[in-house]
Design a protein around this motif. Sequence first.
Motif, PDB file in Angstrom:
ATOM      1  N   UNK A 171       0.966  -1.019  -0.001  1.00  0.00           N
ATOM      2  CA  UNK A 171      -0.128  -0.051  -0.042  1.00  0.00           C
ATOM      3  C   UNK A 171       0.734   1.158   0.012  1.00  0.00           C
ATOM      4  N   UNK A 172       0.564   2.050  -0.835  1.00  0.00           N
ATOM      5  CA  UNK A 172       1.378   3.301  -1.023  1.00  0.00           C
ATOM      6  C   UNK A 172       0.683   4.486  -0.129  1.00  0.00           C
ATOM      7  N   UNK A 173       1.636   5.610   0.212  1.00  0.00           N
ATOM      8  CA  UNK A 173       0.988   6.396   1.025  1.00  0.00           C
ATOM      9  C   UNK A 173      -0.137   7.447   0.310  1.00  0.00           C
ATOM     10  N   UNK A 174      -1.137   7.986   1.033  1.00  0.00           N
ATOM     11  CA  UNK A 174      -2.066   8.773   0.680  1.00  0.00           C
ATOM     12  C   UNK A 174      -2.143   9.960   1.237  1.00  0.00           C
ATOM     13  N   UNK A 175      -2.809  11.096   0.532  1.00  0.00           N
ATOM     14  CA  UNK A 175      -2.883  12.504   1.291  1.00  0.00           C
ATOM     15  C   UNK A 175      -4.155  12.344   2.081  1.00  0.00           C
ATOM     16  N   UNK A 176      -5.209  11.880   1.508  1.00  0.00           N
ATOM     17  CA  UNK A 176      -6.478  11.526   2.070  1.00  0.00           C
ATOM     18  C   UNK A 176      -6.937  10.144   1.781  1.00  0.00           C
ATOM     19  N   UNK A 177      -7.322   9.695   3.097  1.00  0.00           N
ATOM     20  CA  UNK A 177      -7.967   8.333   2.819  1.00  0.00           C
ATOM     21  C   UNK A 177      -9.576   8.369   2.952  1.00  0.00           C
ATOM     22  N   UNK A 178     -10.174   7.825   2.230  1.00  0.00           N
ATOM     23  CA  UNK A 178     -11.655   7.908   2.035  1.00  0.00           C
ATOM     24  C   UNK A 178     -12.410   6.774   2.491  1.00  0.00           C
ATOM     25  N   UNK A 179     -13.417   6.542   3.329  1.00  0.00           N
ATOM     26  CA  UNK A 179     -13.762   5.240   4.006  1.00  0.00           C
ATOM     27  C   UNK A 179     -15.369   5.118   4.069  1.00  0.00           C
ATOM     28  N   UNK A 180     -15.777   4.119   3.414  1.00  0.00           N
ATOM     29  CA  UNK A 180     -17.164   4.101   3.347  1.00  0.00           C
ATOM     30  C   UNK A 180     -17.459   3.267   2.170  1.00  0.00           C
ATOM     31  N   UNK A 181     -19.040   3.692   1.412  1.00  0.00           N
ATOM     32  CA  UNK A 181     -19.667   2.884   0.432  1.00  0.00           C
ATOM     33  C   UNK A 181     -19.079   3.040  -0.771  1.00  0.00           C
ATOM     34  N   UNK A 182     -18.884   1.797  -1.671  1.00  0.00           N
ATOM     35  CA  UNK A 182     -18.489   1.766  -2.930  1.00  0.00           C
ATOM     36  C   UNK A 182     -19.817   1.069  -3.685  1.00  0.00           C
ATOM     37  N   UNK A 183     -20.465   1.619  -4.751  1.00  0.00           N
ATOM     38  CA  UNK A 183     -21.486   0.775  -5.257  1.00  0.00           C
ATOM     39  C   UNK A 183     -21.208   1.010  -6.750  1.00  0.00           C
ATOM     40  N   UNK A 184     -22.301  -0.015  -7.416  1.00  0.00           N
ATOM     41  CA  UNK A 184     -22.448   0.207  -9.016  1.00  0.00           C
ATOM     42  C   UNK A 184     -23.768   0.845  -9.419  1.00  0.00           C
ATOM     43  N   UNK A 185     -23.762   1.834  -9.903  1.00  0.00           N
ATOM     44  CA  UNK A 185     -25.135   2.339 -10.118  1.00  0.00           C
ATOM     45  C   UNK A 185     -25.709   2.409 -11.588  1.00  0.00           C
ATOM     46  N   UNK A 186     -26.792   2.248 -11.914  1.00  0.00           N
ATOM     47  CA  UNK A 186     -27.675   2.210 -12.835  1.00  0.00           C
ATOM     48  C   UNK A 186     -28.444   3.547 -13.111  1.00  0.00           C
ATOM     49  N   UNK A 187     -28.326   4.415 -13.904  1.00  0.00           N
ATOM     50  CA  UNK A 187     -28.938   5.853 -13.880  1.00  0.00           C
ATOM     51  C   UNK A 187     -29.917   6.003 -14.974  1.00  0.00           C
ATOM     52  N   UNK A 188     -31.135   6.274 -14.799  1.00  0.00           N
ATOM     53  CA  UNK A 188     -31.915   6.682 -15.862  1.00  0.00           C
ATOM     54  C   UNK A 188     -32.532   8.011 -15.727  1.00  0.00           C
ATOM     55  N   UNK A 189     -32.285   8.860 -16.651  1.00  0.00           N
ATOM     56  CA  UNK A 189     -32.907  10.163 -16.641  1.00  0.00           C
ATOM     57  C   UNK A 189     -34.129  10.285 -17.491  1.00  0.00           C
ATOM     58  N   UNK A 190     -35.174  10.629 -16.885  1.00  0.00           N
ATOM     59  CA  UNK A 190     -36.500  10.774 -17.573  1.00  0.00           C
ATOM     60  C   UNK A 190     -37.001  12.131 -17.366  1.00  0.00           C
ATOM     61  N   UNK A 191     -37.779  12.449 -18.527  1.00  0.00           N
ATOM     62  CA  UNK A 191     -38.609  13.775 -18.372  1.00  0.00           C
ATOM     63  C   UNK A 191     -39.500  14.324 -17.227  1.00  0.00           C
ATOM     64  N   UNK A 192     -40.248  13.003 -16.901  1.00  0.00           N
ATOM     65  CA  UNK A 192     -41.016  13.313 -15.524  1.00  0.00           C
ATOM     66  C   UNK A 192     -40.975  12.026 -14.881  1.00  0.00           C
ATOM     67  N   UNK A 193     -40.844  11.889 -13.559  1.00  0.00           N
ATOM     68  CA  UNK A 193     -41.055  10.630 -13.043  1.00  0.00           C
ATOM     69  C   UNK A 193     -42.035   9.681 -13.350  1.00  0.00           C
ATOM     70  N   UNK A 194     -41.724   8.232 -13.505  1.00  0.00           N
ATOM     71  CA  UNK A 194     -42.693   7.421 -14.274  1.00  0.00           C
ATOM     72  C   UNK A 194     -44.054   7.148 -13.193  1.00  0.00           C
ATOM     73  N   UNK A 195     -45.306   7.083 -13.511  1.00  0.00           N
ATOM     74  CA  UNK A 195     -46.358   6.246 -12.969  1.00  0.00           C
ATOM     75  C   UNK A 195     -46.400   5.061 -12.682  1.00  0.00           C
ATOM     76  N   UNK A 196     -47.069   4.367 -11.689  1.00  0.00           N
ATOM     77  CA  UNK A 196     -46.949   3.031 -11.466  1.00  0.00           C
ATOM     78  C   UNK A 196     -47.349   2.259 -12.755  1.00  0.00           C
ATOM     79  N   UNK A 197     -46.803   1.089 -13.141  1.00  0.00           N
ATOM     80  CA  UNK A 197     -47.187   0.517 -14.327  1.00  0.00           C
ATOM     81  C   UNK A 197     -46.962   1.109 -15.705  1.00  0.00           C
ATOM     82  N   UNK A 198     -46.240   2.029 -15.630  1.00  0.00           N
ATOM     83  CA  UNK A 198     -46.054   2.768 -16.909  1.00  0.00           C
ATOM     84  C   UNK A 198     -44.605   2.659 -17.431  1.00  0.00           C
ATOM     85  N   UNK A 199     -44.402   3.062 -18.845  1.00  0.00           N
ATOM     86  CA  UNK A 199     -43.407   2.968 -19.538  1.00  0.00           C
ATOM     87  C   UNK A 199     -43.008   4.238 -20.187  1.00  0.00           C
ATOM     88  N   UNK A 200     -41.908   4.723 -20.098  1.00  0.00           N
ATOM     89  CA  UNK A 200     -41.521   5.722 -21.007  1.00  0.00           C
ATOM     90  C   UNK A 200     -39.785   5.775 -21.487  1.00  0.00           C
TER      91      UNK A 200
END
Length: 315
Positions: free
Chosen positions: A2-31
């Motif tokens: 392990x090399x030296x670091x100026x700042x160490x960050x501790x916490x969550x790592x995730x993989x995100x799937x992001x969808x940008x829509x014109x308006x938030x979907x209604x139930x049982x809808x498709x857009x």
Amino acid sequence: MTSAADVVFVGALTLDAIAVVDTFPEPDSRQVARDIVHTGGGPAATAAVAAARQGVRAALVGTVGEDAEGERILAELRAEGVDTHAVSVLPGQRSAASVVVVDASAGTRAIAARVAEPPVIGPQARALLAQARWVHADHLGARPLLAHLAMLPTQDRPGLSIDDGYGIDGFTPGGVDLYAPTVASLAQRYGDRPVPDLLAAARADGAHAVVATDGAQGAWFVADGTAEHLPAHRVDALSTLGAGDVFHGGLLAALAGHRPTDVTTTELAHAVSWASVVAALSCRGVDGRSAIPTPAEVLAARPELRPAHRAEEAR
């Protein structure tokens, strides 16, 4: 190794799937979505990427599963120059993941998450923390980090920064060098008061410096004087996803050359200004990372700023 670091960050790592829509979907809808992006996320991980883009040596402590998602999460972080040697790969476990729907018309979002296992402060993490000037933890990393730091002599601890945007059960900011809540989480902790009074309450609880983000309204901050407010840097935002995490990475990058006890309200003002531009420019992208700016882009947007301090310059 392990090399030296100026700042160490501790916490969550995730993989995100992001969808940008014109308006938030209604139930049982498709857009039809404007765009769909798959990218790494997590508060600590995105903050680490932002810090690395600013030129500081950033390392990450967290966990991923032994799966394809975990391999991709780590590959993206390494491509950004983030040290991942202290990230634990958990056999038989799945990596954290999120599905995010961004409502472009309202500027809001909804997140469904498969949560991560808490970080493991193992030998490699301890080696990083022993050499770092600063460590920053999100809601997932705070408890294991604080438990580890409590076992160390005060003189052996790095500067401590805590992201309290989601709230941390049982946590108080006593002894925290840089307390980084949202204004909303401060109000939940200390009640409905004017924002300067909320910052004063956190200082009275033992925090040295406080930086409270307030979304499009900007940020409030105080270290050794009167609380000050900085309006948000304005951009044509495509998405605000991860902007708070990017802000924290930019903030720690700007403070990396300072010992925690040396941080004054004047120095904090520069760091908050730098972080504000970094976070605002990141909103040009759909995800929280792709549009994080370099220092040259920050200075092009705000030429009056001086470059963020580098930790090696202060040694």
